[in-house]
Design a protein around this motif. Structure first.
Motif, PDB file in Angstrom:
ATOM      1  N   ARG A 236       1.134  -7.381   6.916  1.00  0.00           N
ATOM      2  CA  ARG A 236       0.490  -6.785   5.746  1.00  0.00           C
ATOM      3  C   ARG A 236       0.168  -5.301   5.971  1.00  0.00           C
ATOM      4  O   ARG A 236       0.301  -4.490   5.056  1.00  0.00           O
ATOM      5  N   LEU A 237      -0.228  -4.945   7.174  1.00  0.00           N
ATOM      6  CA  LEU A 237      -0.493  -3.542   7.464  1.00  0.00           C
ATOM      7  C   LEU A 237       0.789  -2.716   7.439  1.00  0.00           C
ATOM      8  O   LEU A 237       0.783  -1.563   6.987  1.00  0.00           O
ATOM      9  N   ARG A 238       1.882  -3.277   7.893  1.00  0.00           N
ATOM     10  CA  ARG A 238       3.153  -2.564   7.836  1.00  0.00           C
ATOM     11  C   ARG A 238       3.598  -2.352   6.384  1.00  0.00           C
ATOM     12  O   ARG A 238       4.128  -1.293   6.034  1.00  0.00           O
ATOM     13  N   GLU A 239       3.379  -3.349   5.543  1.00  0.00           N
ATOM     14  CA  GLU A 239       3.698  -3.177   4.123  1.00  0.00           C
ATOM     15  C   GLU A 239       2.823  -2.078   3.504  1.00  0.00           C
ATOM     16  O   GLU A 239       3.292  -1.276   2.687  1.00  0.00           O
ATOM     17  N   ARG A 240       1.565  -2.055   3.906  1.00  0.00           N
ATOM     18  CA  ARG A 240       0.657  -1.024   3.395  1.00  0.00           C
ATOM     19  C   ARG A 240       1.096   0.362   3.855  1.00  0.00           C
ATOM     20  O   ARG A 240       1.058   1.339   3.091  1.00  0.00           O
ATOM     21  N   LEU A 241       1.535   0.446   5.110  1.00  0.00           N
ATOM     22  CA  LEU A 241       2.025   1.721   5.628  1.00  0.00           C
ATOM     23  C   LEU A 241       3.275   2.164   4.881  1.00  0.00           C
ATOM     24  O   LEU A 241       3.410   3.352   4.526  1.00  0.00           O
ATOM     25  N   ALA A 242       4.191   1.242   4.625  1.00  0.00           N
ATOM     26  CA  ALA A 242       5.411   1.595   3.888  1.00  0.00           C
ATOM     27  C   ALA A 242       5.081   2.056   2.470  1.00  0.00           C
ATOM     28  O   ALA A 242       5.702   2.993   1.949  1.00  0.00           O
ATOM     29  N   ASP A 243       4.092   1.418   1.836  1.00  0.00           N
ATOM     30  CA  ASP A 243       3.689   1.840   0.487  1.00  0.00           C
ATOM     31  C   ASP A 243       3.096   3.252   0.515  1.00  0.00           C
ATOM     32  O   ASP A 243       3.370   4.067  -0.381  1.00  0.00           O
ATOM     33  N   ASP A 304       2.317  21.765   4.182  1.00  0.00           N
ATOM     34  CA  ASP A 304       1.440  20.768   4.795  1.00  0.00           C
ATOM     35  C   ASP A 304       1.659  19.391   4.184  1.00  0.00           C
ATOM     36  O   ASP A 304       1.726  18.383   4.901  1.00  0.00           O
ATOM     37  N   ALA A 305       1.792  19.331   2.856  1.00  0.00           N
ATOM     38  CA  ALA A 305       2.027  18.040   2.196  1.00  0.00           C
ATOM     39  C   ALA A 305       3.377  17.448   2.596  1.00  0.00           C
ATOM     40  O   ALA A 305       3.488  16.239   2.844  1.00  0.00           O
ATOM     41  N   LEU A 306       4.403  18.280   2.679  1.00  0.00           N
ATOM     42  CA  LEU A 306       5.728  17.787   3.076  1.00  0.00           C
ATOM     43  C   LEU A 306       5.722  17.305   4.523  1.00  0.00           C
ATOM     44  O   LEU A 306       6.350  16.281   4.848  1.00  0.00           O
ATOM     45  N   LEU A 307       5.015  18.015   5.396  1.00  0.00           N
ATOM     46  CA  LEU A 307       4.906  17.567   6.791  1.00  0.00           C
ATOM     47  C   LEU A 307       4.191  16.225   6.883  1.00  0.00           C
ATOM     48  O   LEU A 307       4.604  15.333   7.640  1.00  0.00           O
ATOM     49  N   ALA A 308       3.119  16.072   6.128  1.00  0.00           N
ATOM     50  CA  ALA A 308       2.370  14.813   6.151  1.00  0.00           C
ATOM     51  C   ALA A 308       3.227  13.654   5.648  1.00  0.00           C
ATOM     52  O   ALA A 308       3.226  12.564   6.235  1.00  0.00           O
ATOM     53  N   GLN A 309       3.967  13.889   4.569  1.00  0.00           N
ATOM     54  CA  GLN A 309       4.817  12.827   4.036  1.00  0.00           C
ATOM     55  C   GLN A 309       5.935  12.469   5.015  1.00  0.00           C
ATOM     56  O   GLN A 309       6.272  11.296   5.206  1.00  0.00           O
ATOM     57  N   HIS A 310       6.514  13.475   5.661  1.00  0.00           N
ATOM     58  CA  HIS A 310       7.573  13.226   6.641  1.00  0.00           C
ATOM     59  C   HIS A 310       7.015  12.451   7.839  1.00  0.00           C
ATOM     60  O   HIS A 310       7.699  11.566   8.379  1.00  0.00           O
ATOM     61  N   ALA A 311       5.802  12.770   8.271  1.00  0.00           N
ATOM     62  CA  ALA A 311       5.201  12.064   9.396  1.00  0.00           C
ATOM     63  C   ALA A 311       4.945  10.597   9.049  1.00  0.00           C
ATOM     64  O   ALA A 311       5.142   9.703   9.889  1.00  0.00           O
ATOM     65  N   GLN A 312       4.526  10.334   7.829  1.00  0.00           N
ATOM     66  CA  GLN A 312       4.327   8.941   7.424  1.00  0.00           C
ATOM     67  C   GLN A 312       5.652   8.183   7.381  1.00  0.00           C
ATOM     68  O   GLN A 312       5.724   7.012   7.759  1.00  0.00           O
ATOM     69  N   ASP A 313       6.699   8.854   6.910  1.00  0.00           N
ATOM     70  CA  ASP A 313       8.024   8.229   6.924  1.00  0.00           C
ATOM     71  C   ASP A 313       8.434   7.875   8.348  1.00  0.00           C
ATOM     72  O   ASP A 313       8.982   6.801   8.603  1.00  0.00           O
ATOM     73  N   GLY A 314       8.195   8.798   9.283  1.00  0.00           N
ATOM     74  CA  GLY A 314       8.567   8.543  10.674  1.00  0.00           C
ATOM     75  C   GLY A 314       7.723   7.475  11.331  1.00  0.00           C
ATOM     76  O   GLY A 314       8.152   6.873  12.327  1.00  0.00           O
ATOM     77  N   ALA A 315       6.523   7.212  10.798  1.00  0.00           N
ATOM     78  CA  ALA A 315       5.660   6.193  11.391  1.00  0.00           C
ATOM     79  C   ALA A 315       6.118   4.775  11.058  1.00  0.00           C
ATOM     80  O   ALA A 315       5.776   3.827  11.775  1.00  0.00           O
ATOM     81  N   VAL A 316       6.876   4.615   9.983  1.00  0.00           N
ATOM     82  CA  VAL A 316       7.289   3.270   9.557  1.00  0.00           C
ATOM     83  C   VAL A 316       8.154   2.580  10.616  1.00  0.00           C
ATOM     84  O   VAL A 316       7.868   1.443  11.011  1.00  0.00           O
ATOM     85  N   PRO A 317       9.250   3.195  11.124  1.00  0.00           N
ATOM     86  CA  PRO A 317      10.048   2.496  12.141  1.00  0.00           C
ATOM     87  C   PRO A 317       9.282   2.258  13.442  1.00  0.00           C
ATOM     88  O   PRO A 317       9.527   1.257  14.134  1.00  0.00           O
ATOM     89  N   VAL A 318       8.363   3.161  13.793  1.00  0.00           N
ATOM     90  CA  VAL A 318       7.572   2.946  15.003  1.00  0.00           C
ATOM     91  C   VAL A 318       6.647   1.746  14.829  1.00  0.00           C
ATOM     92  O   VAL A 318       6.469   0.934  15.746  1.00  0.00           O
ATOM     93  N   ALA A 319       6.064   1.617  13.644  1.00  0.00           N
ATOM     94  CA  ALA A 319       5.213   0.453  13.362  1.00  0.00           C
ATOM     95  C   ALA A 319       6.033  -0.837  13.400  1.00  0.00           C
ATOM     96  O   ALA A 319       5.565  -1.872  13.902  1.00  0.00           O
ATOM     97  N   ASP A 320       7.254  -0.792  12.878  1.00  0.00           N
ATOM     98  CA  ASP A 320       8.126  -1.973  12.951  1.00  0.00           C
ATOM     99  C   ASP A 320       8.437  -2.330  14.406  1.00  0.00           C
ATOM    100  O   ASP A 320       8.481  -3.515  14.767  1.00  0.00           O
ATOM    101  N   ALA A 321       8.663  -1.311  15.231  1.00  0.00           N
ATOM    102  CA  ALA A 321       8.940  -1.573  16.647  1.00  0.00           C
ATOM    103  C   ALA A 321       7.725  -2.177  17.342  1.00  0.00           C
ATOM    104  O   ALA A 321       7.863  -3.055  18.207  1.00  0.00           O
ATOM    105  N   LEU A 322       6.528  -1.719  16.975  1.00  0.00           N
ATOM    106  CA  LEU A 322       5.316  -2.300  17.567  1.00  0.00           C
ATOM    107  C   LEU A 322       5.208  -3.791  17.285  1.00  0.00           C
ATOM    108  O   LEU A 322       4.770  -4.574  18.136  1.00  0.00           O
TER     109      LEU A 322
END
Length: 405
Positions: A236-243, A304-322
């Motif tokens: 559920r947390l991974r789904e929330r992160l993807a959203d 700053d907004a584009l960097l933040a959005q890109h960082a969240q995108d990059g966090a999704v596969p790392v969360a899946d790996a966790l």
């Protein structure tokens, strides 16, 4: 016969009348839209040529402050949303995912340690379980408590995690009973099997062919085993992160509206300054120049907004790996051989990747700037409106009856 033909033609007549009404309605709507567009264009992009000074200033007095409010309001809302999502992911979701993955691995390692220690029989009954078992149980309990206090879960999810924490206490009780019957293989194995079934509900949970049990994916609040509940929360947390990482329709719409409004605002300020220089011989309008200064921050805020959005995108596969790539076997190897180099599937390595990616996904000097974007727009609108009102009032006072106005 004639009546039958009339009845047959009647529906066609109604359809023709409906079509004509729809055409008339469409023409009326197009006319209203064209008039509305003309009026918007008149206020947002007025022509100074051939227009009286007082009329042009009146239109500018309406258009420029309104554009400032719309532009900064839409941009401030979108920027605050992206920044808020980034902070939520960085401070709540990411630590919770790391804690859950570590708690899950620690519980499975503890089970393997307990089985290995109890296989020694009476020696385990007298000497107790290994230090590693106690350390991993304490670590799992601490991690689960951190998730409960972290603020990433809903009230229902917190309740579910508290149930899992209570089950950990019961699980350690069954391991303690197995330790008390370490000299009796039948009782010991029965209690170990039950403890293992409390841990995860895999089909082969009762088999001890591998050192660490394999658990099925979590089934949410319907799960009965500890690791299954933890896996359900992870999902559920991974789904929330993807959203949160995805571009929302509201943010996209606000970005488009603010982009158009900022273009019109910048052009409108420039044209107004040019008008004042040509008609009123005002070489530099200090209030309008001051009102234009917040526009200089837009490139930094956008980056700053584009960097933040890109960082969240990059966090999704790392969360899946966790959730999917980590395992108690990998954690045991890392723990037993700490100098062999980082393992890409280790929780510590993934945690570092996650934290570094989210920390780098912003311009740090803009922390706390999001709440001030819209007030800056209001200040810009107020200064612009006040300056134009002052110029218009001064012009009307100076103008004499019969003079060109």
């Amino acid at each position: 016969m004639a009546r039958k033909e009339t009845r047959r033609l009647a529906p066609d007549g109604r359809l023709r009348a409906l079509a004509q009404g729809a055409v008339r309605l469409g023409r009326a709507a197009a006319s209203v839209a064209a008039e509305l567009a003309r009026r918007i264009r008149r206020y947002a992009w007025p022509q100074a040529a051939g227009r009286r000074n007082r009329v042009y200033l009146r239109d500018r007095l309406v258009a420029v402050p309104l554009l400032a409010v719309v532009a900064f309001g839409a941009f401030g809302w979108a920027y605050a949303g992206v920044r808020g999502d980034s902070a939520y992911v960085r401070d709540r979701v990411a630590p919770a995912l790391v804690d859950l993955a570590d708690a899950k691995a620690s519980l499975l390692i503890a089970q393997g340690e307990a089985e290995q220690s109890l296989d020694e029989g009476r020696a385990a009954e007298l000497g107790g379980l290994s230090e590693r078992y106690r350390t991993r149980i304490a670590r799992a309990t601490q991690r689960l408590n951190q998730v409960t206090r972290g603020g990433a879960l809903t009230v229902a999810e917190e309740q579910d995690l508290r149930v899992a924490s209570a089950l950990v206490v019961d699980y350690t009780g069954w391991i303690g009973r197995a330790q008390g019957h370490a000299a009796d293989p039948v009782l010991r194995d029965a209690e170990l099997t039950y403890a293992r079934s409390m841990l995860c509900s895999a089909p082969a949970a009762a088999e001890r062919a591998s050192r660490y049990p394999e658990c099925q994916p979590g089934t949410g609040s319907g799960a009965t085993a500890i690791v299954d509940r933890v896996s359900g929360l992870e999902e559920r947390l991974r789904e929330r992160l993807a959203d949160r990482a995805a571009w929302g329709a509201g943010v996209i719409a606000a970005a488009i509206v603010s982009g158009l409004a900022f273009v019109l605002l910048a052009a409108g300020l420039w044209r107004t300054v040019s008008f004042l220089r040509r008609r009123f011989r005002i070489r530099l309008s200090i209030p309008l120049t001051a009102a234009s200064l917040p526009l200089l921050a837009l490139p930094f805020l956008t980056a700053d907004a584009l960097l933040a959005q890109h960082a969240q995108d990059g966090a999704v596969p790392v969360a899946d790996a966790l959730a999917e790539r980590t395992s108690p076997t990998t954690e045991s190897i890392v723990e037993e051989h700490p100098f062999d180099g980082p393992d890409p599937g280790a929780i510590e390595v993934l945690e570092t990747r996650l934290d570094d990616g989210l920390a780098d996904g912003r311009l740090a000097f803009l922390d706390g700037a999001a709440p001030f974007v819209f007030p800056a727009g209001l200040a810009c609108a107020a200064v612009t409106g006040g300056a134009l009102h002052g110029y218009r009032r001064e012009y009307l006072v100076v103008t004499r009856r019969g003079a060109v106005s």
